[in-house]
Design an enzyme around this catalytic site. Structure first.
Site, PDB file in Angstrom:
ATOM      1  N   HIS A 249     -17.079  11.454   1.712  1.00 21.62           N
ATOM      2  CA  HIS A 249     -15.471  11.478   1.325  1.00 21.62           C
ATOM      3  C   HIS A 249     -14.597  12.239   1.109  1.00 21.62           C
ATOM      4  O   HIS A 249     -14.165  12.189  -0.013  1.00 21.62           O
ATOM      5  CB  HIS A 249     -15.890  10.472  -0.680  1.00 21.62           C
ATOM      6  CG  HIS A 249     -16.442   9.019   0.609  1.00 21.62           C
ATOM      7  ND1 HIS A 249     -17.821   8.826   0.570  1.00 21.62           N
ATOM      8  CD2 HIS A 249     -15.935   8.071   0.458  1.00 21.62           C
ATOM      9  CE1 HIS A 249     -17.873   7.669   0.599  1.00 21.62           C
ATOM     10  NE2 HIS A 249     -17.144   7.042   0.837  1.00 21.62           N
TER      11      HIS A 249
ATOM     12  N   ARG B  72      -8.320   4.777  -0.204  1.00 23.71           N
ATOM     13  CA  ARG B  72      -9.309   3.959   0.009  1.00 23.71           C
ATOM     14  C   ARG B  72      -9.007   2.334  -0.402  1.00 23.71           C
ATOM     15  O   ARG B  72      -8.899   2.469  -1.542  1.00 23.71           O
ATOM     16  CB  ARG B  72     -10.840   3.980   0.070  1.00 23.71           C
ATOM     17  CG  ARG B  72     -11.586   3.072   0.350  1.00 23.71           C
ATOM     18  CD  ARG B  72     -11.060   3.326   2.772  1.00 23.71           C
ATOM     19  NE  ARG B  72     -12.976   2.637   2.645  1.00 23.71           N
ATOM     20  CZ  ARG B  72     -13.275   1.716   3.191  1.00 23.71           C
ATOM     21  NH1 ARG B  72     -12.267   2.320   4.712  1.00 23.71           N
ATOM     22  NH2 ARG B  72     -14.205   1.388   4.139  1.00 23.71           N
TER      23      ARG B  72
ATOM     24  N   ARG C 118       0.872  -1.009  -0.257  1.00 25.29           N
ATOM     25  CA  ARG C 118       0.256   0.243   0.084  1.00 25.29           C
ATOM     26  C   ARG C 118       1.163   1.239   0.079  1.00 25.29           C
ATOM     27  O   ARG C 118       0.594   2.451   0.699  1.00 25.29           O
ATOM     28  CB  ARG C 118      -0.984   0.139   0.851  1.00 25.29           C
ATOM     29  CG  ARG C 118      -2.129  -0.988   1.339  1.00 25.29           C
ATOM     30  CD  ARG C 118      -2.753  -1.127   2.082  1.00 25.29           C
ATOM     31  NE  ARG C 118      -2.225  -1.683   3.508  1.00 25.29           N
ATOM     32  CZ  ARG C 118      -2.834  -1.347   4.654  1.00 25.29           C
ATOM     33  NH1 ARG C 118      -3.898  -0.865   4.872  1.00 25.29           N
ATOM     34  NH2 ARG C 118      -2.257  -2.300   6.033  1.00 25.29           N
TER      35      ARG C 118
END
Length: 754
Positions: A694, A516, A19
């Site tokens: 968001h 995300r 990630r």
């Protein structure tokens, strides 16, 4: 003409095996690194990825796609071809994606029928299109310096216009000129292949299929007729093309990709034959997307080889092998998983393993006997495994009524009973479920996992968090409270870990949008609930307040949509099994005194088939599965549902058909636009979101007042709720507290003026 590589993929996970992109993005947004550090970090990730893919066997020139985007591929293409103006620096680019103090972000919605979200280009007022080919040229040059001839990737002109708001094809000629400019710049830089994705050709969108085919011929005959361009590889992932297939055959690109995954062939078994017939006698290379880019089951190589042979049996142009879609939808590698059951692991294939399957198909059984042997064993042992079949579960579901099921009494009577029981004010306020997952919560979870906190200590830490969340909501004046879900790592994974029939990964991260990421569980067999899953936490939270506290469940469709599904039974079978398991949870919550229960279905629109003729069957079983969960709920129990970040207008009847008592739905970014689809068939109370969670913006009271007033133009006062768009897990308390304060104040101001 340069030969197209025999083995390739449509794309690879951008987020990084560890990630790295997520961490770089969040560090830059938080101000911990500067722009130069961000760019150097992400450049290193790209080069490492190219090296890794070459080591896995994608060693032909242009076998590696440079599907690069910091946040989203539609935004990246929009900026490159100039359909989305701006993006001249990182902050401006991220403002388009996330908003800032002076602008709201672009609307975000689901990418076809996946759990990936894209940013919607806004074309209102767009008259000029100025391309920025330097964006893609930088990627080509950095790869070349590292020894790689990569294939630049763009979303195609037909798809990007079809997905824009509005889908304005009067801009097509100008947009084609912009793509031609980018293509010419690539050719001048010595690039031999460019990949252009046209998934709009496999879907029934607001623009009819026949019109998309017409626009495809118009645009691509011009682009492919240009003298100064690379060879063009057009891809059609996520399903089977119909009129679009004929259009592509007529314009004759150098290479065309077709999705031949089980997902697609289940819906369109004759597709390989139609593909072979469409390109018979042409020089177009058919790139067979045989390896499923959307699911994690190991390929049955013998079946795939048969399809591959059928494509080349009539002496067509050369055939290459690829994935059905980009591998952005699956985790990086099984090598990162140490705790999967040994037998289950042999049935699976993540991104790296799928490249091995492609190489095996290209080589053939004679040259890759070990790979074909592993495939044979995986197919056999999975079929025979006791992990797959549970006779008790099958028998229970078989006893359910066939066809439609419906809760009694009707909504109007339930509404009256619930009004007397709950005694809520006009325009009641609530949140969607989760509250911020603080550093302290994550540290406690890690400490518990590592044995540094015992069960009792961990439970106490979570209870303290629940107490603080309840106290905050009481202080802010919210009407229906939530416990904040500190015990849940993810709204789907939490349930998957407690239901039989699932396995979960340690490092199976998949990008959902921006930074995300989620770890989708894997449905391996028949699903059942061995024990209660949420009752203890909901009951504890309810004991702390006189106000109603919602029990929080994730619905069957969303659990399936955000998991890797079985491919050996219809999805509807798993949906019914999960529905009855969750119905047991509803009964336990009611017995514990919970009067409001939310069954989240944010992914209802997500699984909607891309072709209209398959949608009624899907909606029938999806609605049925939801209704099974609430089927035996008491009339006094108020059943909520929640949906977010998809275009719901075309399924508004199905949303109404869920027969929930309250439906909360994303609406802030679209400024209540979807409420225009509400009519007399939609009988539930409704909570259109007034805060886009968001984005890190804190919306003002005045902004939310306007949204509430806009909602009241379509929803009567006695049916309107006020809430955020979605859960608050990804936000911080520095944003949550002022935003909720403004939300309650906005409600109060509107109520005072009624």
């Amino acid at each position: 003409m340069a030969t197209f590589p025999k083995a390739t993929i449509e794309g690879y996970p951008r987020i990084g095996a560890n990630r790295e992109l997520k961490r770089a993005l969040e560090s830059y947004w938080a101000g911990r690194i500067d722009a130069e550090t961000f760019r150097s970090t992400t450049r290193a990730l790209r080069i490492d990825t190219y090296n890794h893919l070459r080591d896995l066997g994608l060693d032909e020139e242009y076998a590696i796609p440079a599907d690069v985007a910091y946040y989203d591929q539609v935004l990246e293409t929009g900026l490159t071809v100039g359909l989305i103006p701006g993006g001249t620096d990182l902050d401006e680019e991220f403002a388009l994606a996330r908003g800032n103090d002076t602008r709201v972000p672009l609307e975000m919605t689901k990418w076809f029928d996946t759990n990936y979200h894209y940013l919607v280009p806004e074309l209102e007022g767009v008259t000029e299109i100025t391309p920025a080919p330097e964006r893609v040229l930088r990627l080509v040059e950095e790869a070349r310096e590292a020894g790689h001839a990569v294939r630049p990737v763009l979303v195609g002109p037909i798809t990007i216009l079809a997905l824009s708001k509005p889908a304005d094809f009067s801009l097509l000629d100008k947009l084609v000129d912009a793509y031609a400019t980018v293509f010419a710049a690539l050719a001048d830089a010595g690039v031999e292949w460019v990949q252009v994705a046209e998934p709009a050709l496999v879907a029934d969108l607001s623009t009819p299929d026949a019109d998309l085919a017409k626009y495809t011929e118009q645009a691509w005959s011009t682009l492919l007729g240009a003298d100064n361009r690379p060879n063009v590889y057009i891809t059609t992932p996520y399903g089977s093309a119909r009129e679009g297939l004929k259009a592509l055959a007529s314009v004759k690109p150098e290479a065309v990709h077709v999705d031949l995954s089980p997902w697609t062939l289940d819906a369109d078994a004759d597709y390989p034959a139609r593909v072979a017939a469409a390109f018979e006698g042409t020089d177009t290379t058919i790139v067979a997307g045989l390896i499923d880019g959307r699911n994690v089951w190991a390929a049955d190589l013998r079946t795939k080889a048969e399809i591959l042979n059928s494509l080349s049996a009539d002496g067509n142009a050369p055939i290459s092998v690829s994935t059905s879609t980009s591998l952005q939808h699956v985790p990086h590698t099984l090598n990162a998983e140490k705790n999967l059951p040994v037998d289950v692991a042999t049935w699976l294939s993540f991104a790296d393993e799928k490249i091995g399957e492609i190489k095996a198909l290209v080589a053939g059984e004679e040259n890759a006997p070990e790979a074909f042997g592993r495939s044979d064993r995986a197919v056999r042992t999975r079929t025979e495994s006791t992990k797959i079949h549970n006779a008790d579960v099958v028998a229970r579901v078989d006893k359910l009524p066939a066809g439609e099921v419906k809760r009694a009494p009707e909504f109007a009577e339930r509404k009256k009973i619930q009004g007397e029981v709950l005694g809520l004010p006009a325009l009641p306020t609530t949140t969607i479920g989760s509250f911020p997952q603080t550093t302290e919560i994550r540290q406690a979870r890690a400490a518990h996992r590592n044995g540094e906190l015992n069960d009792e200590q961990y439970t106490e830490a979570l209870k303290q968090e629940v107490k603080q969340v309840i106290e905050l909501q009481e202080r802010l004046g919210l009407d229906v409270l939530v416990h904040g879900e500190p015990e849940r790592n993810d709204m789907v994974q939490y349930f998957a870990e407690l239901l039989d029939g699932f396995v979960v990964t340690e490092n199976g991260w998949v990008q959902s949008y921006g930074s995300r990421c989620t770890r989708p569980p894997i449905v391996v067999g028949d699903v059942s609930r061995p024990n209660a899953m949420t009752t203890e936490w909901s009951a504890f939270a309810q004991s702390l307040s006189e106000k109603p506290v919602k029990g929080m469940l994730t619905g069957p469709v969303t659990i399936l949509a955000w998991s890797f599904k079985r491919d050996d039974v219809p999805v509807s079978v798993s949906a019914d099994q999960i529905g009855v398991a969750l119905a047991d949870e509803v009964a336990d919550l009611e017995a514990a005194g919970i009067q409001v229960i939310q069954i989240d279905e944010p992914a209802l629109r997500e699984l909607l088939p891309l072709r209209a003729d398959a949608r009624p069957e899907y909606l029938a079983w999806a609605v049925r599965a939801f209704r099974l969960v609430a089927l035996n709920a008491q009339p006094s129990t108020q059943i909520h549902t929640h949906l977010c970040y998809s275009e719901f207008g075309q399924i508004i009847e199905a949303v109404a058909g869920l027969d929930a008592d309250v439906t909360s739905i994303e609406a802030a970014r679209s400024k209540m636009e979807l409420l225009e689809d509400i009519d007399e068939t939609f009988h539930s109370e409704i909570g259109p979101g007034v805060w886009d969670i968001h984005s890190p913006r804190v919306p003002s009271k005045e902004e939310m007042v306007e949204l509430i007033k806009a909602a009241l133009e379509n929803v009567p006062t006695d049916r309107l709720w006020v809430n955020p768009d979605c859960g608050l897990k990804t936000r911080g308390y520095a944003e949550v507290e002022p935003s909720l304060t403004n939300m309650v104040a906005a409600r109060d101001e509107v109520v005072s003026g009624l």
